[in-house]
Design a protein around this motif. Structure first.
Motif, PDB file in Angstrom:
ATOM      1  N   MET A   1       0.848  -1.184   0.000  1.00 13.52           N
ATOM      2  CA  MET A   1       0.000   0.000   0.000  1.00 13.52           C
ATOM      3  C   MET A   1       0.889   1.243   0.000  1.00 13.52           C
ATOM      4  O   MET A   1       1.814   1.351   0.810  1.00 13.52           O
ATOM      5  N   VAL A   2       0.626   2.163  -0.909  1.00 12.73           N
ATOM      6  CA  VAL A   2       1.393   3.395  -0.999  1.00 12.73           C
ATOM      7  C   VAL A   2       0.486   4.558  -0.612  1.00 12.73           C
ATOM      8  O   VAL A   2      -0.568   4.772  -1.214  1.00 12.73           O
ATOM      9  N   LEU A   3       0.892   5.291   0.420  1.00 11.62           N
ATOM     10  CA  LEU A   3       0.131   6.425   0.927  1.00 11.62           C
ATOM     11  C   LEU A   3       0.881   7.715   0.654  1.00 11.62           C
ATOM     12  O   LEU A   3       2.110   7.735   0.576  1.00 11.62           O
ATOM     13  N   ILE A   4       0.146   8.799   0.523  1.00 16.09           N
ATOM     14  CA  ILE A   4       0.738  10.137   0.515  1.00 16.09           C
ATOM     15  C   ILE A   4       0.094  10.901   1.659  1.00 16.09           C
ATOM     16  O   ILE A   4      -1.131  11.079   1.691  1.00 16.09           O
ATOM     17  N   ASP A   5       0.918  11.302   2.628  1.00 15.88           N
ATOM     18  CA  ASP A   5       0.429  11.957   3.850  1.00 15.88           C
ATOM     19  C   ASP A   5      -0.655  11.124   4.530  1.00 15.88           C
ATOM     20  O   ASP A   5      -1.649  11.639   5.032  1.00 15.88           O
TER      21      ASP A   5
ATOM     22  N   ALA B   1      -5.184  13.310 -11.354  1.00 16.48           N
ATOM     23  CA  ALA B   1      -5.383  14.443 -10.449  1.00 16.48           C
ATOM     24  C   ALA B   1      -5.659  13.919  -9.047  1.00 16.48           C
ATOM     25  O   ALA B   1      -6.425  12.965  -8.864  1.00 16.48           O
ATOM     26  N   GLU B   2      -5.028  14.539  -8.055  1.00 19.84           N
ATOM     27  CA  GLU B   2      -5.167  14.119  -6.660  1.00 19.84           C
ATOM     28  C   GLU B   2      -5.461  15.329  -5.778  1.00 19.84           C
ATOM     29  O   GLU B   2      -4.896  16.413  -5.972  1.00 19.84           O
TER      30      GLU B   2
ATOM     31  N   MET C   1      -2.832   9.145   3.253  1.00 20.30           N
ATOM     32  CA  MET C   1      -4.044   8.924   2.480  1.00 20.30           C
ATOM     33  C   MET C   1      -3.775   7.893   1.377  1.00 20.30           C
ATOM     34  O   MET C   1      -2.735   7.945   0.719  1.00 20.30           O
ATOM     35  N   PRO C   2      -4.733   6.954   1.139  1.00 20.29           N
ATOM     36  CA  PRO C   2      -4.529   5.889   0.148  1.00 20.29           C
ATOM     37  C   PRO C   2      -4.708   6.386  -1.275  1.00 20.29           C
ATOM     38  O   PRO C   2      -5.677   6.077  -1.960  1.00 20.29           O
ATOM     39  N   ILE C   3      -3.746   7.160  -1.746  1.00 27.09           N
ATOM     40  CA  ILE C   3      -3.869   7.824  -3.040  1.00 27.09           C
ATOM     41  C   ILE C   3      -3.325   6.962  -4.173  1.00 27.09           C
ATOM     42  O   ILE C   3      -3.875   6.935  -5.273  1.00 27.09           O
ATOM     43  N   VAL C   4      -2.248   6.227  -3.912  1.00 31.07           N
ATOM     44  CA  VAL C   4      -1.611   5.442  -4.965  1.00 31.07           C
ATOM     45  C   VAL C   4      -2.058   3.998  -4.818  1.00 31.07           C
ATOM     46  O   VAL C   4      -1.540   3.252  -3.995  1.00 31.07           O
ATOM     47  N   SER C   5      -3.047   3.574  -5.610  1.00 28.40           N
ATOM     48  CA  SER C   5      -3.529   2.205  -5.554  1.00 28.40           C
ATOM     49  C   SER C   5      -4.096   1.825  -6.910  1.00 28.40           C
ATOM     50  O   SER C   5      -4.386   2.687  -7.737  1.00 28.40           O
ATOM     51  N   SER C   6      -4.263   0.517  -7.112  1.00 26.59           N
ATOM     52  CA  SER C   6      -4.832  -0.025  -8.350  1.00 26.59           C
ATOM     53  C   SER C   6      -4.119   0.549  -9.573  1.00 26.59           C
ATOM     54  O   SER C   6      -2.942   0.308  -9.765  1.00 26.59           O
TER      55      SER C   6
END
Length: 761
Positions: free
Chosen positions: A178-182, A351-352, A184-189
């Motif tokens: 699982m890759v999070l940014i701050d 976009a995030e 938050m689960p932003i980098v997935s799938s």
């Protein structure tokens, strides 16, 4: 008289109480980075506090007096300052810590491994922390490549043509990370496969890595481990920074960052990254590009809002666009999607938006949120893959202390929308039906201080998936601080993962193999235990050594593993009927000598096996050993630093196309090594140069070819039997089809690089 004295006493007490309206506040930074969970004391008093997730500390209701403020942090010089606090004064004092010359480059103090800011030594969960200082030893244009020098973590390329990839932790594939940014689960799938290379190093303040399942706290996907990318704090970031470098292969990377104030109470940090590589190179003479051509821009902006009582409010956004292609050296844009000249062309628009808001109440209650929109427009030869994924996430947490219990309550909601032009989002009748997943969950965590040196963490999470139903994930952690230099941790828990095939496995799209899904794929489950021991040794000469050892074991059920071998013209997906096991031992050593010589060494011995029908075999594309190193030395009279970095991997089993395939079934031992020289004798900028891949190692060495049937990528000359298997012919003596999935390492040879960094603080 007696009443008068009592009244006078009450008046004095009340006067003293209400007079304590003074306060002290400020930011703690070190090397331009906010330092969290740092202890701050007022010497000779009972007043103490620690800095929060933004590096902010605060003393409230301080009586007027003279004090000595003390700040102490490992690997930094202690800070002392005499201050005078006046009545009703709100004193602001920022503290800028200076590093000790012998200090480690790996942060040894701050982590957020339990969804709250704690010192690393206090965390019951083993967490590794890496700062930009470490990654600068081998400069790279993105996080994906930077992680190649982290022990137990391997960036895995999944395609020889388009160079998409994912992150393996302890041998487990990218979807388990699982890759999070701050947080938050932003980098997935989709973002796991197509978005990792678009995260620039310039926005990173530090990276925290947890190895082993963390589903009880973070939910699905955190089965193999998690990587939390903490972005820079506008308050502590430099006023302006720029980092530019290029290589002799024609790669160009530009990172620019700047901050400004938008009014009195708002600070804004902006980061821009641009990467360009447009040089077609074919050193292995297969008429296909050795390295994917890329044109990418990423724009990041973070807003910090100053609120009463230093309550947190941050909002950040990032946009990334990338155009990448690889394939036949003759390929041009007008061949895109056709069957004349083979090329793999991917347009990614992403976009995030994410942030964190502390509610205006006395309790520590936070609301974190994120939203991602990912658009994918890809062509793999004549195969079209057009996809859109939207992920909305919200999480409310309440951090509460009660006696020797440090409690955390949370409620989360995750909504995922996914649509593409494949059979994955089609009904039985062939109608388009986007996949919509709702995943509400609640969790509770209790850190119990059993005694002065003993901590116990108990955690439990419940999620409800609208497709798969109820999911329970408990967690347990124990920490024993034998003394400040010896810490033992034991962690155990369960994990789960829901699979989305086409967003996670690039092999399902590229090449000529047919994708076969035998049954409805069930969620994978895991059971994990991890034992960690940290030993610190200090010597009279000023040298010190830190050893960090871990033993890990994970048992999987319902594991989904692509089957390349039953039918070499197919990739078959199904839950295995048996089990899978990931186990091993890792050791990190951080050696700092008084003469300035530093070693950061790591090694992991692991075994990843699959057992089905009583037969146990190694998993494909999994090494049994990996090692990393970074050796640094500063020649002070020359103001020049030297960094020698590298990694080494043992053989791993590779996917072949049949018994006649002449390519090697196992990779050899291989290593990528780099050297860098940095001159910092100028006031505001430094120059760095070096060589990457000193050994000029590429995976084609010892193999007749890497990409099978590169001369016939559309299989127009391949003959098939009645079962769909390729048959041997004079033109195809090995009975192969076109397949670019025989890949385990970068295909980029030796190259020099030159760069410059400019900073205005």
């Amino acid at each position: 008289m007696r009443r008068g004295l009592l009244s006078f006493g009450y008046l004095m007490i009340a006067s003293f109480y209400f007079a304590q309206n003074s306060s002290i506040t400020g930011h703690i930074t070190g090397e331009g980075i906010a330092k969290i969970a740092v202890d701050i004391y007022l010497e000779g008093t009972d007043y103490s506090t620690f800095s929060d997730s933004l590096g902010v500390y605060r003393f409230n209701e301080i009586p007027p007096n003279k004090y000595q403020l003390r700040v102490k942090l490992n690997d930094f010089q202690s800070f002392y300052k005499d201050i005078i606090v006046k009545e009703d004064e709100q004193l602001t004092l920022d503290v800028h810590l200076k590093p000790i010359e012998r200090g480690s480059d790996i942060e040894d103090v701050v982590v957020t491994g339990t969804l709250k800011a704690v010192r690393r030594s206090d965390s019951p969960v083993a967490v590794e922390v890496y700062t930009p200082t470490y990654f600068k030893k081998n400069p790279t244009p993105n996080i994906f490549e930077a992680l190649q020098n982290v022990n137990g973590v391997r960036p895995q390329l999944n395609c020889n043509i388009c160079s998409t990839g994912d992150i393996h932790i302890n041998g487990l594939e990218g979807p388990y990370t699982m890759v999070l940014i701050d947080g938050m689960p932003i980098v997935s799938s989709l973002g796991t496969v197509y978005g990792m290379s678009g995260i620039p190093n310039s926005l990173v303040e530090r990276i925290e890595i947890v190895k082993g399942p963390a589903s009880s706290l973070y939910g699905s996907e955190a089965v193999g481990g998690l990587i939390n990318i903490i972005t820079k704090n506008p308050h502590s970031a430099p006023l302006f920074s720029a980092d530019l470098f290029s290589t002799t292969w024609g790669e160009y990377n530009v990172d620019v960052g700047f901050k400004f104030n938008a009014g009195k109470k708002v600070q804004v940090l902006t980061g821009i990254n641009y990467f360009n590589y447009q040089n077609t190179i074919d050193h292995n003479y297969d008429n296909f590009t050795d390295v994917t051509l890329q044109d990418r821009i990423s724009i990041f902006q973070k807003w910090n809002f100053q609120r009463k009582e230093n309550r947190l409010l941050t909002v950040a956004g990032r946009y990334m666009y990338e155009d990448r292609w690889g394939g036949d050296m003759r390929w041009k844009k007008f061949y895109r999607g056709g069957d004349e000249i083979y090329g793999e062309s991917i347009y990614t628009s992403r976009a995030e938006l994410f942030g964190n808001y502390q509610l205006p109440v006395r309790e520590k209650i936070f609301f974190g949120f994120s939203f991602v929109n990912h658009d994918q427009d890809s062509r793999y030869g004549e195969t079209s893959y057009i996809a859109n994924q939207k992920i909305a996430f919200g999480q409310l947490t309440w951090d509460k202390k009660a006696g020797n219990h440090d409690l955390l309550f949370g409620a989360a909601m995750r909504y995922t929308y996914y649509d593409d032009n494949t059979a994955g989002t089609s009904t039985v009748l062939g109608e388009n039906e986007p996949e919509k997943t709702y995943l509400p969950g609640v969790f509770v965590q209790d850190e119990i201080r059993l005694a002065e040196n003993h901590q116990l963490l108990l955690g439990f999470r419940y999620d409800y998936n609208n497709i798969h139903g109820n999911i329970f994930t408990p967690r347990l952690a124990y920490k024993w601080s034998v003394d400040p230099n010896n810490i033992l941790r034991l962690n155990a828990g369960t994990g789960f993962r829901v699979v989305n095939l086409f967003t996670e496995d690039h092999a399902a799209l590229t090449g000529a193999r047919e994708v076969v899904v035998l049954n409805d794929l069930k969620p994978e489950k895991s059971y994990n235990a991890n034992l960690n021991y940290i030993k610190k040794m200090y010597f009279g000469s000023g040298s010190h050594i830190t050893l960090d050892a871990s033993a890990f074991y994970t048992y999987f059920t319902n594991r989904i593993v692509p089957d390349y071998e039953t039918n070499t013209s197919q990739i078959i997906y199904d839950n295995i009927g048996g089990n899978a096991v990931s186990k091993g031992f890792s050791l990190n050593a951080d050696l700092n000598f008084s003469n300035g010589l530093k070693f950061i060494l790591g090694g992991t011995v692991m075994e990843n096996t699959i057992t089905e029908n009583g037969i146990t075999e190694d998993q494909i594309l999994t090494e049994k050993f990996m090692g990393t190193w970074a050796v640094s030395y500063k020649i002070k009279p020359w103001k020049t630093g030297i960094d020698y970095t590298g990694n080494i991997y043992s053989p791993m089993r590779l996917p072949l196309l049949g018994e006649l395939d002449p390519r090697k079934p196992y990779s050899p031992w291989w290593s990528i090594q780099n050297i860098q020289f940095t001159y910092d004798g100028f006031q505001k900028f430094e120059i760095y140069a070096g060589v990457k891949n000193l050994l000029n190692w590429t995976p084609n060495k010892g193999n007749p070819f890497i990409i099978s049937r590169a001369n016939d990528p559309f299989n127009k000359q391949v003959k098939f039997d009645s079962s769909g298997q390729a048959v041997a012919t004079p033109d195809n003596p090995y009975a192969l089809t076109f397949d670019p999935n025989y890949v385990y390492a970068p295909n980029q040879g030796i190259r020099a690089f030159l760069g410059v960094r400019f900073t205005i603080k």
